[in-house]
Design a protein around this motif. Structure first.
Motif, PDB file in Angstrom:
ATOM      1  N   PHE A  80      30.736  64.174 -18.209  1.00  4.91           N
ATOM      2  CA  PHE A  80      31.752  63.160 -17.659  1.00  4.91           C
ATOM      3  C   PHE A  80      33.125  63.691 -18.670  1.00  4.91           C
ATOM      4  N   ALA A  81      34.188  64.231 -17.992  1.00  6.18           N
ATOM      5  CA  ALA A  81      35.238  64.708 -18.207  1.00  6.18           C
ATOM      6  C   ALA A  81      36.081  63.723 -19.408  1.00  6.18           C
TER       7      ALA A  81
ATOM      8  N   ASN B 194      27.363  60.866 -22.197  1.00  2.00           N
ATOM      9  CA  ASN B 194      27.040  61.476 -20.811  1.00  2.00           C
ATOM     10  C   ASN B 194      25.974  60.669 -20.096  1.00  2.00           C
ATOM     11  N   SER B 195      24.650  60.538 -21.075  1.00  2.00           N
ATOM     12  CA  SER B 195      23.543  59.768 -20.509  1.00  2.00           C
ATOM     13  C   SER B 195      23.789  58.376 -20.097  1.00  2.00           C
ATOM     14  N   ASP B 196      24.275  57.819 -20.905  1.00  2.00           N
ATOM     15  CA  ASP B 196      24.743  56.192 -20.556  1.00  2.00           C
ATOM     16  C   ASP B 196      25.696  56.196 -19.210  1.00  2.00           C
TER      17      ASP B 196
ATOM     18  N   VAL C 274      33.142  63.470 -22.625  1.00  2.00           N
ATOM     19  CA  VAL C 274      33.112  62.412 -23.411  1.00  2.00           C
ATOM     20  C   VAL C 274      32.489  62.326 -24.877  1.00  2.00           C
ATOM     21  N   GLU C 275      31.800  63.149 -25.022  1.00  2.00           N
ATOM     22  CA  GLU C 275      30.872  63.706 -26.039  1.00  2.00           C
ATOM     23  C   GLU C 275      31.767  64.646 -26.997  1.00  2.00           C
TER      24      GLU C 275
END
Length: 428
Positions: A26-27, A4-6, A38-39
């Motif tokens: 992000f979903a 998510n951080s990227d 995403v994680e």
């Protein structure tokens, strides 16, 4: 694995800051009332994409209908070559809408588009220009919709001048100290000082204010507005973009009242996740615009129309109107119990019909206590950190709204309320 951080860094570089996102994730995938980012983190969805997913994420019948349409054609533009899914959906909306007499429908893509076109139709039918809306109301971010919206920050600041001929009345809410009499007195004053009733094309109102704080319109207000509209040749527009399609325990929120509007705007849960909106109205009113005066290249997408027909089937076959009332009753009972607990933050003003529920964070206990927007922000952040997607609302950002899918499994519903309870615990 993506992080998510990227993605947030890429977002900041590629997308303007004017569009905000409630959660910094992000979903990746979703199913019914659950989302995974995403994680791989799991979230229980009490937001439903801002009231879009009354039938849940990826309902199998909605996906099947969309896939079948994808195998036939995806776009022709209705103005070039018409198609039956649009016609069939219009016919079904005409049958179920609480409109007096014969009805007609036209389809678009977004809620703001529906509102814009409802005003166009009202002006064409009445040959008048002015429109009356309400403080706290939200009708969209396009220019006429923005003018109708009764909240300046963040929706209007920096975007003026806005279209003229728009006037606002205070929206009644007992816990805010505004009565129906106050609203009607303001309308009388408006007619005397700012715009005569014979210049008013439409009154637009949400049966339950959405962004304004999930405030239900009092029955006596709607009755009075219907009478005033009839006596003065004004059209009454019910903005059902957020309240429609079983959310309030009726197919349309206005059905909690005896009043029937002249025009209804719909969107959000109609498409079951596909962009779709529309205006339903009295046939004589809807026919006022000249051929070519209404439409849009993508308006009434055939794929979205096919999905919407499946949504209406799901609402009926799975009893989602009844389920909205059942889940809403349980949600209100749970919140009222939370309000009595000393170990939780003070909450109050639990409200809303069906499964369109909201409550306020308060500075202290008691019905006279003021709102605490800072506490609301903290509770939302704590909920998000625990895996519960929630949204705020209200004029000051003091409210939390619950918009879980009406198809939510029992175990997920209970888990979501357990997470909400944890988020409401007083900080150490």
């Amino acid at each position: 694995m993506k992080k998510n951080s990227d993605l947030l860094q890429r977002r900041a570089a590629a997308i303007p800051r004017g569009i905000s996102t409630a959660l910094g994730v992000f979903a990746d995938r979703a199913e019914n009332a659950e989302i995974w980012d995403v994680e791989g983190n799991r979230y229980i969805d009490f937001a439903s994409g801002i009231a879009v997913l009354n039938v849940g994420h990826r309902h199998p019948r909605v996906l099947d209908a969309a896939r079948a349409q994808l195998d036939r054609y995806t776009h022709t533009a209705f103005q070039v070559a018409a198609y039956e899914p649009y016609l069939e959906l219009a016919e079904r909306l005409n049958r179920i809408a609480p409109i007096e007499g014969p009805a007609k429908s036209i389809l678009f893509s977004t809620g703001a588009e529906a509102v814009e076109n409802a005003i166009k139709i009202a002006r064409a039918a009445t040959r008048r220009h002015a429109v009356i809306a309400f403080s706290g109301g939200f009708h969209g971010r396009s220019f006429m919709a923005m003018a109708l919206t009764g909240k300046t920050v963040p929706y209007k600041r920096g975007f003026g001048p806005l279209p003229g001929g728009v006037y606002h009345l205070p929206f009644p809410a007992a816990h805010k100290g505004v009565s129906v009499s106050d609203t009607l007195e303001a309308l009388d004053a408006l007619f005397k000082s700012d715009v005569p009733p014979e210049d008013v094309a439409a009154l637009i109102i949400e049966p339950v204010q959405g962004e304004g704080g999930f405030l239900p319109a009092p029955p006596e207000l709607l009755t009075a507005l219907r009478d005033i509209a009839d006596r003065n040749g004004i059209l009454l527009v019910a903005d059902e973009v957020q309240t429609g399609f079983a959310r309030t325990g009726r197919m349309f929120g206005i059905e909690h009242h005896a009043v029937k509007p002249d025009l209804i705007t719909v969107a959000k849960s109609l498409g079951g996740g596909f962009p779709l909106s529309g205006v339903i109205g009295r046939a004589t009113v809807m026919d006022a615009a000249e051929p070519g005066g209404l439409g849009g290249t993508y308006a009434g997408s055939p794929v979205a129309c096919a999905a919407a027909l499946a949504v209406l089937d799901v609402i009926e076959d799975e009893g989602l109107i009844e389920r909205a009332n059942l889940l809403g009753t349980r949600a209100r009972e749970r919140l009222l119990a939370f309000a009595q607990r000393e170990d939780l933050r003070p909450i109050g003003h639990v409200r809303g019909p069906g499964a369109m529920i909201a409550f306020d964070l308060l500075a202290d206990r008691g019905t006279d206590a003021g709102p605490d927007p800072a506490a609301t922000r903290d509770v939302l952040q704590r909920a998000h950190a625990r895996g519960l997607m929630l949204l705020g609302c209200g004029g000051l950002g003091e409210s939390i709204r619950l918009l879980f899918p009406l198809t939510i499994p029992e175990a997920v519903f209970e888990e979501g309320f357990a997470l909400l309870e944890e988020a409401l615990r007083r900080p150490d």
